[in-house]
Design a protein around this motif. Sequence first.
Motif, PDB file in Angstrom:
ATOM      1  N   ASP A 127       0.908  -1.278   0.184  1.00  0.00           N
ATOM      2  CA  ASP A 127      -0.124  -0.001  -0.021  1.00  0.00           C
ATOM      3  C   ASP A 127       0.865   1.206   0.005  1.00  0.00           C
ATOM      4  OD1 ASP A 127      -1.856   2.185   0.104  1.00  0.00           O
ATOM      5  OD2 ASP A 127      -2.830   1.217   2.241  1.00  0.00           O
ATOM      6  N   ILE A 128       1.038   1.914  -1.189  1.00  0.00           N
ATOM      7  CA  ILE A 128       1.928   2.819  -1.494  1.00  0.00           C
ATOM      8  C   ILE A 128       1.090   4.144  -1.469  1.00  0.00           C
ATOM      9  CG2 ILE A 128       3.695   1.802  -2.588  1.00  0.00           C
ATOM     10  CD1 ILE A 128       2.652   3.225  -5.211  1.00  0.00           C
ATOM     11  N   TRP A 129      -0.389   4.121  -1.305  1.00  0.00           N
ATOM     12  CA  TRP A 129      -1.360   5.264  -1.079  1.00  0.00           C
ATOM     13  C   TRP A 129      -1.581   5.611  -0.057  1.00  0.00           C
ATOM     14  CZ3 TRP A 129      -1.415   0.598  -4.130  1.00  0.00           C
ATOM     15  CH2 TRP A 129      -1.182   0.786  -5.518  1.00  0.00           C
ATOM     16  N   SER A 130      -1.225   4.754   1.132  1.00  0.00           N
ATOM     17  CA  SER A 130      -1.827   5.121   2.446  1.00  0.00           C
ATOM     18  C   SER A 130      -1.055   6.277   2.866  1.00  0.00           C
ATOM     19  CB  SER A 130      -1.534   3.781   3.382  1.00  0.00           C
ATOM     20  OG  SER A 130      -1.469   4.171   4.772  1.00  0.00           O
ATOM     21  N   ASP A 131      -1.517   7.080   3.974  1.00  0.00           N
ATOM     22  CA  ASP A 131      -1.132   7.908   4.667  1.00  0.00           C
ATOM     23  C   ASP A 131       0.239   7.556   5.482  1.00  0.00           C
ATOM     24  OD1 ASP A 131      -2.975  10.211   4.025  1.00  0.00           O
ATOM     25  OD2 ASP A 131      -4.186   9.810   5.660  1.00  0.00           O
ATOM     26  N   PRO A 133       3.546   6.002   5.360  1.00  0.00           N
ATOM     27  CA  PRO A 133       4.441   5.856   4.017  1.00  0.00           C
ATOM     28  C   PRO A 133       5.204   4.659   4.148  1.00  0.00           C
ATOM     29  CG  PRO A 133       5.459   7.301   5.818  1.00  0.00           C
ATOM     30  CD  PRO A 133       4.057   7.057   6.287  1.00  0.00           C
ATOM     31  N   SER A 134       4.952   3.916   5.145  1.00  0.00           N
ATOM     32  CA  SER A 134       6.035   2.708   5.498  1.00  0.00           C
ATOM     33  C   SER A 134       6.343   1.875   4.122  1.00  0.00           C
ATOM     34  CB  SER A 134       5.632   1.914   6.390  1.00  0.00           C
ATOM     35  OG  SER A 134       5.505   2.594   7.659  1.00  0.00           O
ATOM     36  N   ASP A 135       5.293   1.434   3.469  1.00  0.00           N
ATOM     37  CA  ASP A 135       5.273   0.516   2.356  1.00  0.00           C
ATOM     38  C   ASP A 135       6.119   1.318   1.229  1.00  0.00           C
ATOM     39  OD1 ASP A 135       4.240  -1.488   3.730  1.00  0.00           O
ATOM     40  OD2 ASP A 135       2.599  -1.440   2.202  1.00  0.00           O
ATOM     41  N   SER A 136       5.762   2.726   1.023  1.00  0.00           N
ATOM     42  CA  SER A 136       6.421   3.340   0.134  1.00  0.00           C
ATOM     43  C   SER A 136       7.985   3.754   0.225  1.00  0.00           C
ATOM     44  CB  SER A 136       5.866   4.813   0.068  1.00  0.00           C
ATOM     45  OG  SER A 136       4.664   5.022  -0.890  1.00  0.00           O
ATOM     46  N   LEU A 137       8.219   3.923   1.458  1.00  0.00           N
ATOM     47  CA  LEU A 137       9.674   4.109   1.899  1.00  0.00           C
ATOM     48  C   LEU A 137      10.169   2.647   1.617  1.00  0.00           C
ATOM     49  CD1 LEU A 137       9.294   6.340   4.905  1.00  0.00           C
ATOM     50  CD2 LEU A 137       9.632   7.090   2.775  1.00  0.00           C
ATOM     51  N   ALA A 138       9.800   1.782   2.154  1.00  0.00           N
ATOM     52  CA  ALA A 138      10.587   0.265   1.852  1.00  0.00           C
ATOM     53  C   ALA A 138      10.689  -0.045   0.421  1.00  0.00           C
ATOM     54  CB  ALA A 138       9.615  -0.710   2.835  1.00  0.00           C
ATOM     55  N   SER A 139       9.630   0.106  -0.385  1.00  0.00           N
ATOM     56  CA  SER A 139       9.534  -0.035  -1.644  1.00  0.00           C
ATOM     57  C   SER A 139      10.773   0.846  -2.649  1.00  0.00           C
ATOM     58  CB  SER A 139       8.062   0.272  -2.293  1.00  0.00           C
ATOM     59  OG  SER A 139       7.325  -0.608  -1.855  1.00  0.00           O
TER      60      SER A 139
END
Length: 280
Positions: A127-131, A133-139
Amino acid sequence: LSIAASDERVSKGRAAYSRHRDTLAAVEKRYGVAPEIVTAIWGLESFFGERRGSVPVVSATSTLAFDGRRGAFFEKQLVAALKILQSGDVAASDLKGSWAGAMGHTQFIPTSYQAFAVDFTGDGRRDIWSDDPSDSLASTAAYLSRNGWTRGLKWGTEGVGPGRSLTPQPGGPTFSVTSNFNVIKRYNNSDSYAIGVGHLADRIAGGGPIRASFPPDKYGLVKDQRISLQERLTARGFDTGGADGVIGPNSRTAISAYQTSIGVEATGDPSLALLQSLGG
Protein backbone atom coordinates in the motif's frame (compact mmCIF):
# COMPACT_ATOMS: atom_id res chain seq x y z
CA LEU A 1 19.32 22.61 -6.34
CA SER A 2 17.51 25.76 -5.23
CA ILE A 3 14.30 23.73 -5.45
CA ALA A 4 15.68 20.40 -4.26
CA ALA A 5 17.29 21.71 -1.10
CA SER A 6 15.23 24.80 -0.33
CA ASP A 7 15.07 25.84 3.31
CA GLU A 8 11.49 24.58 3.52
CA ARG A 9 12.29 21.20 2.02
CA VAL A 10 15.30 20.72 4.30
CA SER A 11 13.25 21.67 7.36
CA LYS A 12 10.36 19.38 6.41
CA GLY A 13 12.82 16.63 5.52
CA ARG A 14 14.49 16.70 8.90
CA ALA A 15 11.09 16.62 10.59
CA ALA A 16 9.92 13.70 8.42
CA TYR A 17 13.17 11.83 9.09
CA SER A 18 12.67 12.30 12.82
CA ARG A 19 9.00 11.18 12.75
CA HIS A 20 9.79 8.00 10.82
CA ARG A 21 13.21 7.27 12.25
CA ASP A 22 12.33 3.76 13.45
CA THR A 23 10.75 2.75 10.14
CA LEU A 24 13.66 4.16 8.15
CA ALA A 25 16.15 2.32 10.37
CA ALA A 26 14.29 -0.94 9.83
CA VAL A 27 14.20 -0.28 6.08
CA GLU A 28 17.95 0.34 6.08
CA LYS A 29 18.58 -2.87 8.01
CA ARG A 30 16.66 -4.89 5.42
CA TYR A 31 17.72 -3.17 2.18
CA GLY A 32 20.95 -1.37 3.03
CA VAL A 33 19.89 2.07 1.77
CA ALA A 34 20.71 5.07 3.96
CA PRO A 35 17.58 6.60 5.59
CA GLU A 36 18.46 10.11 4.41
CA ILE A 37 18.56 8.96 0.77
CA VAL A 38 15.11 7.38 1.02
CA THR A 39 13.81 10.50 2.77
CA ALA A 40 15.31 12.78 0.10
CA ILE A 41 13.62 10.84 -2.72
CA TRP A 42 10.36 11.09 -0.77
CA GLY A 43 10.90 14.84 -0.50
CA LEU A 44 11.61 15.38 -4.18
CA GLU A 45 8.84 13.11 -5.42
CA SER A 46 5.89 14.22 -3.27
CA PHE A 47 7.14 16.82 -0.77
CA PHE A 48 7.07 14.17 1.97
CA GLY A 49 3.63 12.94 1.03
CA GLU A 50 1.92 16.30 0.68
CA ARG A 51 1.69 16.14 -3.15
CA ARG A 52 0.88 12.54 -4.06
CA GLY A 53 -1.53 13.42 -6.86
CA SER A 54 -5.30 13.07 -7.18
CA VAL A 55 -5.76 11.93 -10.79
CA PRO A 56 -7.26 8.44 -11.31
CA VAL A 57 -4.36 6.35 -12.63
CA VAL A 58 -6.46 4.34 -15.08
CA SER A 59 -7.81 7.56 -16.55
CA ALA A 60 -4.36 9.16 -16.77
CA THR A 61 -2.61 6.20 -18.38
CA SER A 62 -5.42 5.42 -20.82
CA THR A 63 -5.55 9.06 -21.92
CA LEU A 64 -1.79 9.16 -22.46
CA ALA A 65 -1.85 5.81 -24.28
CA PHE A 66 -4.49 7.21 -26.64
CA ASP A 67 -2.52 10.45 -27.10
CA GLY A 68 0.07 8.46 -28.98
CA ARG A 69 3.34 10.28 -28.38
CA ARG A 70 4.44 7.56 -25.95
CA GLY A 71 1.55 5.24 -26.64
CA ALA A 72 3.35 1.93 -26.18
CA PHE A 73 4.85 3.01 -22.85
CA PHE A 74 1.54 4.18 -21.41
CA GLU A 75 -0.30 1.13 -22.71
CA LYS A 76 2.05 -0.92 -20.51
CA GLN A 77 1.30 1.40 -17.57
CA LEU A 78 -2.44 1.06 -18.14
CA VAL A 79 -2.28 -2.73 -18.20
CA ALA A 80 -0.08 -2.72 -15.09
CA ALA A 81 -2.55 -0.40 -13.32
CA LEU A 82 -5.43 -2.77 -14.11
CA LYS A 83 -3.39 -5.69 -12.76
CA ILE A 84 -2.77 -3.74 -9.55
CA LEU A 85 -6.53 -3.42 -9.13
CA GLN A 86 -6.95 -7.10 -9.93
CA SER A 87 -4.44 -8.02 -7.21
CA GLY A 88 -6.47 -6.24 -4.55
CA ASP A 89 -3.61 -4.05 -3.26
CA VAL A 90 -5.79 -0.93 -3.56
CA ALA A 91 -9.42 -0.05 -4.20
CA ALA A 92 -10.25 1.52 -7.56
CA SER A 93 -11.34 4.72 -5.82
CA ASP A 94 -7.91 5.06 -4.20
CA LEU A 95 -5.77 4.27 -7.27
CA LYS A 96 -4.71 7.87 -7.82
CA GLY A 97 -1.51 9.65 -8.73
CA SER A 98 0.00 12.31 -10.94
CA TRP A 99 -1.20 13.35 -14.40
CA ALA A 100 1.31 10.81 -15.81
CA GLY A 101 0.24 7.92 -13.60
CA ALA A 102 3.02 8.10 -10.96
CA MET A 103 1.67 6.92 -7.63
CA GLY A 104 2.15 7.17 -3.90
CA HIS A 105 4.62 8.88 -1.63
CA THR A 106 7.59 8.18 -3.89
CA GLN A 107 5.75 8.26 -7.22
CA PHE A 108 6.11 4.75 -8.62
CA ILE A 109 4.78 4.21 -12.12
CA PRO A 110 2.59 1.09 -12.34
CA THR A 111 5.23 -1.17 -13.91
CA SER A 112 7.78 -0.16 -11.25
CA TYR A 113 5.18 -0.89 -8.60
CA GLN A 114 4.69 -4.38 -9.99
CA ALA A 115 8.43 -5.02 -10.11
CA PHE A 116 9.62 -3.46 -6.84
CA ALA A 117 6.82 -2.58 -4.39
CA VAL A 118 6.89 -4.46 -1.08
CA ASP A 119 4.51 -5.09 1.81
CA PHE A 120 6.73 -3.82 4.60
CA THR A 121 3.97 -3.53 7.21
CA GLY A 122 2.89 -7.14 6.74
CA ASP A 123 -0.81 -6.38 6.26
CA GLY A 124 -1.04 -8.31 3.00
CA ARG A 125 -1.08 -5.25 0.72
CA ARG A 126 1.68 -3.27 -0.92
CA ASP A 127 0.00 0.00 0.00
CA ILE A 128 1.95 2.98 -1.31
CA TRP A 129 -1.18 5.19 -1.31
CA SER A 130 -1.83 5.13 2.46
CA ASP A 131 -1.10 8.11 4.66
CA ASP A 132 1.33 5.73 6.38
CA PRO A 133 4.44 5.95 4.14
CA SER A 134 6.05 2.73 5.40
CA ASP A 135 5.38 0.59 2.32
CA SER A 136 6.41 3.45 0.01
CA LEU A 137 9.69 4.09 1.82
CA ALA A 138 10.54 0.39 1.88
CA SER A 139 9.59 0.00 -1.77
CA THR A 140 11.92 2.84 -2.70
CA ALA A 141 14.77 1.21 -0.81
CA ALA A 142 13.96 -2.14 -2.44
CA TYR A 143 14.07 -0.46 -5.85
CA LEU A 144 17.51 1.01 -5.18
CA SER A 145 18.80 -2.20 -3.62
CA ARG A 146 17.74 -4.35 -6.56
CA ASN A 147 19.33 -1.87 -8.94
CA GLY A 148 22.76 -2.25 -7.35
CA TRP A 149 22.90 0.00 -4.28
CA THR A 150 26.07 -0.55 -2.24
CA ARG A 151 25.44 -0.50 1.51
CA GLY A 152 27.52 2.11 3.38
CA LEU A 153 28.73 3.94 0.26
CA LYS A 154 27.92 7.65 -0.06
CA TRP A 155 26.38 8.97 -3.27
CA GLY A 156 29.23 11.46 -3.65
CA THR A 157 30.51 14.73 -2.27
CA GLU A 158 31.20 18.29 -3.32
CA GLY A 159 34.71 18.82 -4.63
CA VAL A 160 37.25 16.71 -6.47
CA GLY A 161 37.88 13.34 -4.90
CA PRO A 162 37.75 9.62 -5.57
CA GLY A 163 35.30 8.54 -8.23
CA ARG A 164 33.95 10.35 -11.27
CA SER A 165 34.04 14.15 -11.20
CA LEU A 166 30.93 15.98 -12.37
CA THR A 167 30.43 19.68 -13.02
CA PRO A 168 26.77 20.21 -13.87
CA GLN A 169 27.17 23.90 -14.73
CA PRO A 170 30.37 25.39 -16.19
CA GLY A 171 31.95 27.61 -13.58
CA GLY A 172 29.87 26.11 -10.79
CA PRO A 173 30.49 23.47 -8.13
CA THR A 174 32.15 20.16 -8.93
CA PHE A 175 30.97 16.89 -7.39
CA SER A 176 32.73 13.56 -7.08
CA VAL A 177 30.22 10.74 -7.42
CA THR A 178 30.19 7.02 -6.74
CA SER A 179 28.37 4.05 -8.21
CA ASN A 180 25.43 4.80 -5.91
CA PHE A 181 24.94 8.06 -7.81
CA ASN A 182 24.23 5.96 -10.89
CA VAL A 183 21.76 3.85 -8.91
CA ILE A 184 19.83 7.01 -7.98
CA LYS A 185 19.70 7.78 -11.70
CA ARG A 186 17.86 4.49 -12.23
CA TYR A 187 15.02 6.15 -10.33
CA ASN A 188 15.17 9.22 -12.57
CA ASN A 189 17.78 9.30 -15.33
CA SER A 190 19.04 12.82 -14.70
CA ASP A 191 22.34 14.05 -13.24
CA SER A 192 20.54 17.05 -11.80
CA TYR A 193 17.95 14.84 -10.10
CA ALA A 194 20.60 12.57 -8.61
CA ILE A 195 22.64 15.52 -7.32
CA GLY A 196 19.44 16.98 -5.90
CA VAL A 197 18.66 13.75 -4.05
CA GLY A 198 22.22 13.42 -2.78
CA HIS A 199 22.53 16.99 -1.63
CA LEU A 200 19.09 17.04 0.03
CA ALA A 201 20.01 13.78 1.78
CA ASP A 202 23.19 15.38 3.10
CA ARG A 203 21.24 18.41 4.36
CA ILE A 204 18.61 16.21 6.04
CA ALA A 205 21.43 14.36 7.79
CA GLY A 206 22.76 17.67 9.15
CA GLY A 207 25.15 18.77 6.42
CA GLY A 208 25.58 22.34 5.26
CA PRO A 209 24.82 24.06 1.96
CA ILE A 210 27.00 23.81 -1.11
CA ARG A 211 30.22 25.77 -0.55
CA ALA A 212 31.02 26.84 -4.11
CA SER A 213 29.05 29.54 -5.87
CA PHE A 214 27.10 29.14 -9.08
CA PRO A 215 27.88 31.59 -11.90
CA PRO A 216 25.29 34.11 -13.13
CA ASP A 217 22.47 32.68 -15.24
CA LYS A 218 21.90 33.57 -18.89
CA TYR A 219 20.24 36.81 -17.79
CA GLY A 220 23.30 37.87 -15.79
CA LEU A 221 21.70 37.26 -12.39
CA VAL A 222 22.93 35.19 -9.45
CA LYS A 223 20.54 33.50 -7.04
CA ASP A 224 20.43 36.32 -4.47
CA GLN A 225 19.54 38.79 -7.22
CA ARG A 226 16.74 36.55 -8.49
CA ILE A 227 15.37 36.27 -4.94
CA SER A 228 15.55 40.05 -4.55
CA LEU A 229 13.71 40.49 -7.84
CA GLN A 230 10.93 38.17 -6.69
CA GLU A 231 10.65 39.89 -3.31
CA ARG A 232 10.49 43.35 -4.86
CA LEU A 233 7.92 42.34 -7.46
CA THR A 234 5.70 40.82 -4.78
CA ALA A 235 6.06 43.94 -2.61
CA ARG A 236 4.84 46.02 -5.56
CA GLY A 237 1.75 43.82 -5.92
CA PHE A 238 3.06 41.49 -8.63
CA ASP A 239 3.00 38.19 -6.74
CA THR A 240 5.68 35.71 -7.79
CA GLY A 241 4.31 32.94 -5.56
CA GLY A 242 7.40 32.82 -3.38
CA ALA A 243 11.03 33.95 -3.44
CA ASP A 244 13.22 30.94 -4.04
CA GLY A 245 15.42 32.28 -6.81
CA VAL A 246 13.82 30.04 -9.43
CA ILE A 247 12.26 32.01 -12.28
CA GLY A 248 9.29 29.81 -13.12
CA PRO A 249 5.86 30.50 -14.65
CA ASN A 250 4.56 32.52 -11.68
CA SER A 251 7.62 34.77 -11.69
CA ARG A 252 7.43 35.25 -15.45
CA THR A 253 3.76 36.21 -15.23
CA ALA A 254 4.59 38.73 -12.51
CA ILE A 255 7.49 40.13 -14.53
CA SER A 256 5.27 40.52 -17.60
CA ALA A 257 2.60 42.31 -15.59
CA TYR A 258 5.19 44.66 -14.09
CA GLN A 259 6.75 45.33 -17.50
CA THR A 260 3.32 46.22 -18.88
CA SER A 261 2.69 48.55 -15.95
CA ILE A 262 5.85 50.55 -16.68
CA GLY A 263 5.28 50.64 -20.42
CA VAL A 264 7.99 48.29 -21.68
CA GLU A 265 7.73 45.14 -23.75
CA ALA A 266 6.26 42.29 -21.68
CA THR A 267 8.87 39.59 -22.28
CA GLY A 268 8.61 37.92 -18.87
CA ASP A 269 12.41 37.74 -18.76
CA PRO A 270 14.36 38.83 -15.66
CA SER A 271 17.26 41.23 -16.03
CA LEU A 272 19.59 43.46 -14.06
CA ALA A 273 17.84 46.49 -15.52
CA LEU A 274 14.50 45.19 -14.28
CA LEU A 275 15.91 44.64 -10.81
CA GLN A 276 17.39 48.14 -10.79
CA SER A 277 14.04 49.63 -11.85
CA LEU A 278 12.55 48.04 -8.73
CA GLY A 279 15.20 49.67 -6.58
CA GLY A 280 17.55 46.67 -6.44
